[in-house]
Design a protein around this motif. Structure first.
Motif, mmCIF file in Angstrom:
data_model
loop_
_atom_site.group_PDB
_atom_site.id
_atom_site.type_symbol
_atom_site.label_atom_id
_atom_site.label_comp_id
_atom_site.label_asym_id
_atom_site.label_seq_id
_atom_site.Cartn_x
_atom_site.Cartn_y
_atom_site.Cartn_z
ATOM 1 N N UNK A 1 -49.713 12.757 92.792
ATOM 2 C CA UNK A 1 -50.787 12.092 92.060
ATOM 3 C C UNK A 1 -51.940 11.681 92.960
ATOM 4 N N UNK A 2 -51.693 11.527 94.251
ATOM 5 C CA UNK A 2 -52.725 11.043 95.169
ATOM 6 C C UNK A 2 -53.242 12.143 96.087
ATOM 7 N N UNK A 3 -53.175 13.393 95.625
ATOM 8 C CA UNK A 3 -53.546 14.529 96.467
ATOM 9 C C UNK A 3 -54.835 15.202 96.001
ATOM 10 N N UNK A 4 -55.821 14.412 95.586
ATOM 11 C CA UNK A 4 -57.015 15.045 95.044
ATOM 12 C C UNK A 4 -57.854 15.724 96.121
ATOM 13 N N UNK B 1 -54.361 14.805 86.476
ATOM 14 C CA UNK B 1 -54.046 14.914 87.896
ATOM 15 C C UNK B 1 -54.979 15.824 88.671
ATOM 16 N N UNK B 2 -55.416 16.911 88.047
ATOM 17 C CA UNK B 2 -56.118 17.930 88.808
ATOM 18 C C UNK B 2 -57.461 18.318 88.239
ATOM 19 N N UNK C 1 -65.966 11.576 98.122
ATOM 20 C CA UNK C 1 -64.581 11.290 98.515
ATOM 21 C C UNK C 1 -63.864 10.363 97.544
ATOM 22 N N UNK C 2 -64.623 9.657 96.700
ATOM 23 C CA UNK C 2 -64.016 8.762 95.724
ATOM 24 C C UNK C 2 -63.649 9.437 94.418
ATOM 25 N N UNK C 3 -63.950 10.722 94.306
ATOM 26 C CA UNK C 3 -63.668 11.431 93.059
ATOM 27 C C UNK C 3 -62.172 11.663 92.895
ATOM 28 N N UNK C 4 -61.685 11.468 91.683
ATOM 29 C CA UNK C 4 -60.329 11.887 91.348
ATOM 30 C C UNK C 4 -60.308 12.363 89.900
ATOM 31 N N UNK C 5 -59.150 12.784 89.435
ATOM 32 C CA UNK C 5 -59.055 13.414 88.120
ATOM 33 C C UNK C 5 -59.337 12.447 86.979
ATOM 34 N N UNK C 6 -59.249 11.141 87.251
ATOM 35 C CA UNK C 6 -59.463 10.136 86.207
ATOM 36 C C UNK C 6 -60.722 9.309 86.470
#
Length: 315
Positions: A152-155, A184-185, A272-277
């Motif tokens: 989950x923390x591998x964006x 997640x992705x 760098x702060x981007x994630x799937x949510x």
């Protein structure tokens, strides 16, 4: 718009129709530590707001509806058949299945979106083909690569894989666009001409994924079994098949905080702060207004030239 009490009814005007939202104060997304609370009324307001950006991705496409009538804490229903009690003005599409047919909802207008929100349909899963185009439901006009990270923390791994895959697709002269899944992705979406059928498209997608895997064997995998993936990112192409679906752009996911599957500009992957949510029901409409996919060509590509270029790369 007129509003009644939370346990009553709101009416919302959408074009020449008026849609009722029953029990608009019903909580669908309970508030938790770090996640806001959202009601059915909030869901309806969001879908009405993003309708101009969402509907172009839905028109003509059969939908699978993910419904949570009692919110996230209640049961989930994955609904394919359009119920008889749905209004007769909602578009339907009857498509073949083994041994018969299925009649799906097709969301062509804002009124339909609002009715689906009233039905506590949180997430819209769309077909990659359209019933209103040449070739019909057997010929997709979208190809999707699903980039599924090992954790989950591998964006950061997802961003890296998306760039590798984009470079490869650029060599094949296939434009693509990224979208957070809200889970997640990322999805990479490739517009197609619709000339090839699902079997041809899926075969090509497998070949592209296998080529990328061979180039980065320690970081990418096409192994469907989780036990075989290790700490590698999974390049999933299984959605590129008849009657399979992919989450639609700007749809809400059935997860705490109501994250939204959100199209991106490529430069946003540098954040760098981007994630799937990253975006949720509260702010995804702001991202939609920037038209992140504005550079995608209006017409999709045929796969014949791309197949030949891939064959050349493979030697």
């Amino acid at each position: 718009m007129s509003a009644g009490p939370d346990d009553g009814t709101r009416t919302i005007r959408a074009g020449h129709r008026t849609v009722e939202i029953r029990r608009p104060g019903k909580v669908l997304f309970p508030g938790t530590a770090g996640a806001a609370e959202y009601t059915k009324g909030d869901l309806a307001d969001y879908y009405r707001c993003v309708a101009p950006y969402l509907l172009p991705h839905l028109r003509g496409r059969p939908l699978m509806l993910e419904r949570h009538p009692d919110g996230l804490d209640g049961p989930r229903f994955m609904q394919k058949n359009a119920p008889d009690h749905y209004p007769d003005w909602i578009t339907r599409a009857e498509v073949p299945k083994e041994g018969g047919t299925v009649t799906h909802v097709v969301c062509d207008d804002t009124a339909t979106l609002l009715h689906l929100a009233d039905q506590a349909c949180l997430t819209l899963h769309r077909w990659l083909s359209r019933t209103d185009r040449a070739g019909g439901p057997h010929h997709p006009d979208r190809l999707v690569f699903d980039l599924d990270p090992p954790g989950d923390d591998d964006f950061a791994t997802v961003r890296e894989a998306a760039r590798w895959l984009r470079e490869l697709l650029d060599e094949l002269c296939l434009p693509c666009a990224p979208m957070t899944t809200g889970s997640r992705g990322l999805h990479l979406v490739v517009p197609l001409s619709g000339r090839q059928n699902f079997d041809e498209v899926r075969r090509f997608a497998h070949e592209v994924a296998e080529f990328a895997e061979a180039a980065h064997p320690d970081r990418l995998t096409t192994a469907a079994r989780k036990a075989a993936r290790g700490d590698r990112l999974y390049l999933d192409v299984q959605r590129n098949a008849y009657a399979q679906t992919a989450v639609a752009p700007y749809t809400v996911r059935a997860l705490p905080g109501a994250p939204v599957a959100t199209p991106l500009r490529w430069e946003q992957l540098d954040d760098p702060g981007l994630d799937a949510r990253r975006w949720s029901l509260a702010d995804a409409a702001d991202q939609a207004r920037t038209d992140p996919w504005a550079e995608l060509p209006a017409r999709g590509r045929a796969l014949g030239p791309a197949r030949r270029r891939l064959a050349d790369l493979r030697g």
